[in-house]
Design a protein around this motif. Sequence first.
Motif, PDB file in Angstrom:
ATOM      1  N   GLU A  10      31.904  -1.850  12.086  1.00 55.81           N
ATOM      2  CA  GLU A  10      32.637  -2.964  12.862  1.00 55.81           C
ATOM      3  C   GLU A  10      33.845  -3.508  12.084  1.00 55.81           C
ATOM      4  N   THR A  12      35.626  -1.842   9.777  1.00 62.01           N
ATOM      5  CA  THR A  12      36.449  -0.789  10.030  1.00 62.01           C
ATOM      6  C   THR A  12      37.463  -0.634  11.181  1.00 62.01           C
ATOM      7  N   ALA A  13      36.385  -0.825  12.422  1.00 66.46           N
ATOM      8  CA  ALA A  13      37.428  -1.113  13.606  1.00 66.46           C
ATOM      9  C   ALA A  13      38.361  -2.353  13.765  1.00 66.46           C
ATOM     10  N   GLN A  14      37.742  -3.263  12.984  1.00 66.30           N
ATOM     11  CA  GLN A  14      38.821  -4.503  12.893  1.00 66.30           C
ATOM     12  C   GLN A  14      39.995  -4.235  12.191  1.00 66.30           C
ATOM     13  N   THR A  17      42.329  -1.796  13.976  1.00 61.06           N
ATOM     14  CA  THR A  17      42.893  -2.793  15.079  1.00 61.06           C
ATOM     15  C   THR A  17      44.024  -3.429  14.510  1.00 61.06           C
ATOM     16  N   LYS A  24      43.709   4.333  14.112  1.00 60.66           N
ATOM     17  CA  LYS A  24      42.380   4.064  14.750  1.00 60.66           C
ATOM     18  C   LYS A  24      41.564   5.311  14.526  1.00 60.66           C
ATOM     19  N   ALA A  28      38.383   5.819  12.154  1.00 64.24           N
ATOM     20  CA  ALA A  28      37.121   6.356  12.880  1.00 64.24           C
ATOM     21  C   ALA A  28      36.875   7.969  12.300  1.00 64.24           C
ATOM     22  N   MET A  60      31.789   5.875  14.797  1.00 64.95           N
ATOM     23  CA  MET A  60      32.872   4.976  15.531  1.00 64.95           C
ATOM     24  C   MET A  60      33.739   5.663  16.265  1.00 64.95           C
ATOM     25  N   ALA A  87      31.801  -0.633  17.774  1.00 65.66           N
ATOM     26  CA  ALA A  87      33.304  -0.273  17.123  1.00 65.66           C
ATOM     27  C   ALA A  87      33.966   1.068  18.254  1.00 65.66           C
ATOM     28  N   ALA A  88      33.143   1.885  18.391  1.00 70.31           N
ATOM     29  CA  ALA A  88      33.625   3.017  19.267  1.00 70.31           C
ATOM     30  C   ALA A  88      34.305   2.541  20.654  1.00 70.31           C
ATOM     31  N   SER A  90      35.514  -0.512  21.189  1.00 72.28           N
ATOM     32  CA  SER A  90      36.749  -1.561  21.109  1.00 72.28           C
ATOM     33  C   SER A  90      37.789  -0.427  20.622  1.00 72.28           C
ATOM     34  N   LEU A  91      37.585   0.471  19.842  1.00 72.13           N
ATOM     35  CA  LEU A  91      38.463   1.216  19.412  1.00 72.13           C
ATOM     36  C   LEU A  91      39.139   2.290  20.496  1.00 72.13           C
TER      37      LEU A  91
END
Length: 247
Positions: A10, A12-14, A17, A24, A28, A60, A87-88, A90-91
């Motif tokens: 999570e 990493t996703a932030q 983004t 992205k 991931a 992710m 995370a997956a 959202s990305l």
Amino acid sequence: MAAEFDTLAEWTAQVATDLGSSFKIPAACRGSGSLAVLDWLIDELHLSHGGSLLDCGAGMGGPAAYAVRQRSVRPLLVEPERGACRAARSLFGHPVVRASALALPVGDDSFDAAWSLGVLCTVPDQLALLTELRRVVRPTGRIGLLVFVARSSEPFPHPDGNHFPTEARLLSLVEKAGLGIEDWRGTEEMAGPTPEWQSRVEKVTAELADRHRGQRAWQLAERQSQLIGQLLADSTVTGELLTLRRR
């Protein structure tokens, strides 16, 4: 393992983004090999426009997102860690199911292809994972694996939650699962990341460190990553790519 695939996912996703859309997929895909590895698997699995791909232990979702970009496949991501699932989604917005690789929540013969990248060595019941992959892929379909393989059966320090098979053990597992090897390639034969890709990965890693280096989850994940890196560097374990089909 939870630190790497739940909390850190999570974070990493932030970061990805915040840095922008071009970060992205590299963010991931950390730990899933270079683009050359993914391109080889995409070609060897004969992925094509509109085909279905199961990503087992998807993390992710970076490799699946890359396959969508390259071949317009229809992916389903299966991942046990809640943070990685979030995370997956959202990305990339691809379908994600939270479930174990040992009990895939899909019907028999459901997918044109499947892959499982760096997952086999993280589960104790490795035969069950291979048997599940065989079950869900159509008889004409292919299965791709990235496996970290121990060069010797002698014990050595290894990251928590990892069970590296020897080559002999891996061959035995494949046979017992009713699968045959179509191709086998060592990751050391593949080209490394492009400078642009590596720069983006390094930027994500640096930003994660700036934000979270004082937190235990980051420290645990970094320790795991560094130990695996050292095992690969001294060839205690090697990265191996396999494509499989039903016998």
